[in-house]
Design an enzyme around this catalytic site. Sequence first.
Site, PDB file in Angstrom:
ATOM      1  N   ASP A   1     -32.085   8.408 -23.964  1.00  0.00           N
ATOM      2  CA  ASP A   1     -31.025   7.401 -24.055  1.00  0.00           C
ATOM      3  C   ASP A   1     -30.126   7.515 -22.834  1.00  0.00           C
ATOM      4  O   ASP A   1     -29.662   8.617 -22.501  1.00  0.00           O
ATOM      5  CB  ASP A   1     -30.230   7.647 -25.348  1.00  0.00           C
ATOM      6  CG  ASP A   1     -29.143   6.616 -25.610  1.00  0.00           C
ATOM      7  OD1 ASP A   1     -29.002   5.662 -24.817  1.00  0.00           O
ATOM      8  OD2 ASP A   1     -28.433   6.768 -26.618  1.00  0.00           O
TER       9      ASP A   1
ATOM     10  N   HIS B   1     -32.501   5.173 -28.044  1.00  0.00           N
ATOM     11  CA  HIS B   1     -31.278   4.494 -28.463  1.00  0.00           C
ATOM     12  C   HIS B   1     -31.609   3.433 -29.513  1.00  0.00           C
ATOM     13  O   HIS B   1     -32.568   2.682 -29.375  1.00  0.00           O
ATOM     14  CB  HIS B   1     -30.613   3.838 -27.257  1.00  0.00           C
ATOM     15  CG  HIS B   1     -29.277   3.258 -27.559  1.00  0.00           C
ATOM     16  ND1 HIS B   1     -28.116   3.998 -27.530  1.00  0.00           N
ATOM     17  CD2 HIS B   1     -28.910   2.002 -27.931  1.00  0.00           C
ATOM     18  CE1 HIS B   1     -27.100   3.227 -27.857  1.00  0.00           C
ATOM     19  NE2 HIS B   1     -27.553   2.014 -28.107  1.00  0.00           N
TER      20      HIS B   1
ATOM     21  N   SER C   1     -23.756   2.742 -31.468  1.00  0.00           N
ATOM     22  CA  SER C   1     -23.755   2.188 -30.122  1.00  0.00           C
ATOM     23  C   SER C   1     -22.395   1.543 -29.801  1.00  0.00           C
ATOM     24  O   SER C   1     -21.371   2.211 -29.852  1.00  0.00           O
ATOM     25  CB  SER C   1     -24.917   1.202 -29.980  1.00  0.00           C
ATOM     26  OG  SER C   1     -25.113   0.837 -28.643  1.00  0.00           O
TER      27      SER C   1
END
Length: 316
Positions: free
Chosen positions: A257, A287, A162
């Site tokens: 996501d 995610h 991320s």
Amino acid sequence: MHRIDPEMAAFNAMMEERAKAFPPIRLMRPFDEPRAINDALNLTLTGGPDMAESQDLWLPVRGRRIACRLHKPKNAATGPLPVLIYLHGGGWVWNSIDTHDRTMREYAAASGCAVLGPDYALSPEAVYPQALEECAGVTRAIAARGAEWGLDPARIVLGGDSAGANLALGAALMLREVAPEVTLRGLLLGYGVYDSRFDTASYEEFAEGYGLTRERMRFYWDCYAPQAADRVNPFVAPLRADLRGLPPVHMTLTELDVLASENLAMAAKLREAAVTVSEEYFPGTVHGFLRSAGHVGAADRAIAASGRWLAQVMAG
């Protein structure tokens, strides 16, 4: 709703149930209280493989001492170990080497490599470029002094998930410009943040209802890069960068996501820049699913695939 992986749905339900024991998180400043609540919830996901050795190091970088968690797996070879420098996710605003301790252990056991995680400075207290320069600085320190901790300075991979993947790719681009003496073996990128726009197909499709929302991403960007000029900087939005000359990249891609579109675009742009890319796509996952190792088979398969790739690039 899209079809979510049943194990993923069960994990999400488990975390929602656990969250009831904590006050609700309000995205407000000062950020100490919401950060403490978020981290306490994530710290319920501890454990992971036993290591041969674990220690915390303090590296002097950019005027402060940065705590770094170092794991060496039991299946490591003798001699100086190749090292994955792993940058945790959390929207640049939360999480730590404690919340991602299990993720680092999983990668170490899966690859036979050492894993070093820096506790880089968080936003909104520290805005761009502090975290990025700290991550690049830690990488330079390991390249220069890694042998002191039994690490091989010639076998370094930068990785993260991320916002951590954003920092890993940004740091690789920065090191290419300012520290050509640092040679990276590869980049390990999990569902990264690669651009500052909010109008992609996946932002439209998964804007809410799948964990990470468009509203939350707007908040993260406001914290990390409040200046409009910074948001188009290629070190901040690497989808806008010249990607030529980067080392091989392994990408973990998730379906449900808001960042899915920019991840696919990044894979394509890396290939256009003649960078070697391997990718693993996990349908039905959301995610952050790598945090569900030990609970969701897709997370275990993703870590195993990344471990095989790490062993391969470190041996090459």
